[in-house]
Write an enzyme that holds these catalytic residues in place. Structure first.
Site, PDB file in Angstrom:
ATOM      1  N   ASN A 111      -7.481  -2.778  14.497  1.00 53.95           N
ATOM      2  CA  ASN A 111      -9.037  -2.958  14.122  1.00 53.95           C
ATOM      3  C   ASN A 111      -9.178  -4.143  13.184  1.00 53.95           C
ATOM      4  O   ASN A 111     -10.102  -4.478  12.587  1.00 53.95           O
ATOM      5  CB  ASN A 111      -9.482  -1.809  13.555  1.00 53.95           C
ATOM      6  CG  ASN A 111      -9.032  -1.109  12.156  1.00 53.95           C
ATOM      7  OD1 ASN A 111      -8.011  -2.041  11.521  1.00 53.95           O
ATOM      8  ND2 ASN A 111      -9.445  -0.160  11.425  1.00 53.95           N
ATOM      9  N   HIS A 139      -7.255  -4.849  10.155  1.00 57.02           N
ATOM     10  CA  HIS A 139      -7.238  -4.745   8.822  1.00 57.02           C
ATOM     11  C   HIS A 139      -5.804  -5.312   8.466  1.00 57.02           C
ATOM     12  O   HIS A 139      -5.060  -5.598   8.960  1.00 57.02           O
ATOM     13  CB  HIS A 139      -7.163  -3.037   8.415  1.00 57.02           C
ATOM     14  CG  HIS A 139      -5.799  -2.304   8.763  1.00 57.02           C
ATOM     15  ND1 HIS A 139      -6.053  -1.087   9.383  1.00 57.02           N
ATOM     16  CD2 HIS A 139      -4.760  -2.673   8.740  1.00 57.02           C
ATOM     17  CE1 HIS A 139      -4.780  -0.378   9.593  1.00 57.02           C
ATOM     18  NE2 HIS A 139      -3.950  -1.553   9.210  1.00 57.02           N
ATOM     19  N   ASP A 172       0.731  -1.091  -0.131  1.00 59.41           N
ATOM     20  CA  ASP A 172      -0.188  -0.038   0.117  1.00 59.41           C
ATOM     21  C   ASP A 172       0.820   1.235   0.028  1.00 59.41           C
ATOM     22  O   ASP A 172       2.088   1.317   0.218  1.00 59.41           O
ATOM     23  CB  ASP A 172      -1.009   0.129   1.140  1.00 59.41           C
ATOM     24  CG  ASP A 172      -0.237  -0.555   2.419  1.00 59.41           C
ATOM     25  OD1 ASP A 172       0.876  -0.091   2.563  1.00 59.41           O
ATOM     26  OD2 ASP A 172      -1.033  -0.868   3.342  1.00 59.41           O
ATOM     27  N   GLU A 219      -9.575  -1.797   5.467  1.00 58.26           N
ATOM     28  CA  GLU A 219     -10.131  -1.561   6.719  1.00 58.26           C
ATOM     29  C   GLU A 219     -11.574  -2.367   6.812  1.00 58.26           C
ATOM     30  O   GLU A 219     -12.051  -2.855   5.828  1.00 58.26           O
ATOM     31  CB  GLU A 219     -10.577   0.025   6.629  1.00 58.26           C
ATOM     32  CG  GLU A 219      -9.455   1.059   6.524  1.00 58.26           C
ATOM     33  CD  GLU A 219      -8.443   1.233   7.851  1.00 58.26           C
ATOM     34  OE1 GLU A 219      -8.679   0.328   8.742  1.00 58.26           O
ATOM     35  OE2 GLU A 219      -7.752   2.107   8.000  1.00 58.26           O
TER      36      GLU A 219
HETATM   37  C1  GLP Z   1      -0.531   0.196   8.666  1.00 54.09           C
HETATM   38  C2  GLP Z   1      -0.384  -0.869   7.315  1.00 54.09           C
HETATM   39  C3  GLP Z   1      -0.520  -2.141   7.543  1.00 54.09           C
HETATM   40  C4  GLP Z   1       0.173  -2.674   8.581  1.00 54.09           C
HETATM   41  C5  GLP Z   1      -0.590  -2.211  10.189  1.00 54.09           C
HETATM   42  C6  GLP Z   1       0.065  -2.118  11.437  1.00 54.09           C
HETATM   43  O1  GLP Z   1      -1.539   0.893   8.670  1.00 54.09           O
HETATM   44  N1  GLP Z   1      -0.975  -0.262   6.165  1.00 54.09           N
HETATM   45  O2  GLP Z   1       0.034  -2.916   6.567  1.00 54.09           O
HETATM   46  O3  GLP Z   1       0.228  -4.043   8.945  1.00 54.09           O
HETATM   47  O4  GLP Z   1      -1.162  -0.852   9.874  1.00 54.09           O
HETATM   48  O5  GLP Z   1       1.000  -1.485  11.826  1.00 54.09           O
HETATM   49  P1  GLP Z   1       2.042  -1.946  12.719  1.00 54.09           P
HETATM   50  O6  GLP Z   1       3.084  -2.991  12.170  1.00 54.09           O
HETATM   51  O7  GLP Z   1       2.995  -0.703  12.742  1.00 54.09           O
HETATM   52  O8  GLP Z   1       1.424  -2.069  14.051  1.00 54.09           O
END
Ligand code: GLP
Length: 258
Positions: free
Chosen positions: A136, A138, A67, A143
């Site tokens: 959440n 995702h 992304d 989302e």
């Molecule tokens: C982000 C990304 C995800 C990621 C998630 C968790 O917003 N788009 O690909 O897995 O949130 O992030 P973190 O690893 O910092 O907890």
């Protein structure tokens, strides 16, 4: 679906890196899918170590990132591209033209998303997709409420995600409101999935993803439908699971396949 519970962050990172390195070594043209976020940083550090100290060769590897924030140039220090460059790509011998990431400043986002999907197919499809998980539930920026069959597209970020990611920006107003993300349908076409989570803040999302019913309200539950998924979590992230899980994954013997 294999659920592997490890002692701590260091152990989950090393195991994920080993599994990815095994894919790189077993294919002539490996294609890897990568996430950003804080969770995979330890895995990327170990992959860099494997390159520098053990000669892990990235010259034939292609990558696709999950992304990107809409409106951020690749050189913006909070863009997903910049994150990947700083935390992995600049330290290994990957060819720059083999790195693929959604273009957050594409003029025609719909056309770009179609191109990205086509490019994944043209490159041979993703051999292993590494995933993190949002608080959440995702995956990538899909989302809650995202179609389980969705493809690469623009998505509005959920309020919780904007709040979670505000730590990377000066203020929460600076967090982009939209992102381009691979769809859930795109993600599960990868031949193998590795979902990684650490810390107690992920315990709820992990318990729903593994032991809850499959639902678009928790996009990570889709990994239950994939025939080759490994979920690697540390003890705090596993703290709300009710069943017993293993400490080591099955050893999968790999042979060169492409
Ligand atoms: C982000 C990304 C995800 C990621 C998630 C968790 O917003 N788009 O690909 O897995 O949130 O992030 P973190 O690893 O910092 O907890």
């Amino acid at each position: 679906m294999e659920v592997v519970v490890k002692k701590d962050y260091d152990e989950i990172s090393k195991l994920a890196a080993k599994m990815i390195a095994d894919v790189i070594k077993s294919k002539t043209k490996p294609v890897l899918g990568f996430p950003t976020g804080s969770t995979p940083i330890g895995t990327y550090k170990e992959l860099i170590r494997l390159h520098k100290e053990e000669g892990l060769d990235w010259s034939k590897v292609s990558t696709f990132n999950l992304d990107e924030y809409v409106g951020l140039e690749p050189k913006h220090d909070q863009s997903c591209y910049y994150f990947m460059w700083e935390n992995l790509f600049k330290h290994i011998n990957i060819r720059k033209e083999s790195i693929h990431a959604p273009n957050g400043v594409a003029k025609d986002i719909v056309a770009f998303c179609k191109w990205y999907e086509d490019e994944i197919i043209k490159t041979g499809g993703i051999d292993v997709q590494l995933l993190g998980i949002g608080g959440n539930g995702h995956i990538a920026f899909n989302e809650p409420g995202s179609s389980l069959g969705s493809r690469t597209r623009i998505k509005t970020l959920a309020k919780e995600t904007i709040k979670d990611n505000a730590r990377f920006f000066k203020t929460s107003d600076e967090v982009p409101k939209y992102a381009i993300t691979m769809g859930i349908g795109t993600i599960i076409e990868a031949r193998e999935l590795i979902l990684l989570a650490n810390k107690e803040t992920k315990a709820d999302a992990i318990s729903k993803a593994i032991e809850g019913p499959i639902t678009a309200m928790v996009p990570a539950t889709v990994v239950q439908m994939h025939p080759r998924t490994t979920i690697i979590v540390d003890k705090p992230a596993a703290s709300k699971l009710t069943r017993e899980y293993i400490a080591e994954p099955r050893v999968l013997k790999t042979t060169k396949t492409n």
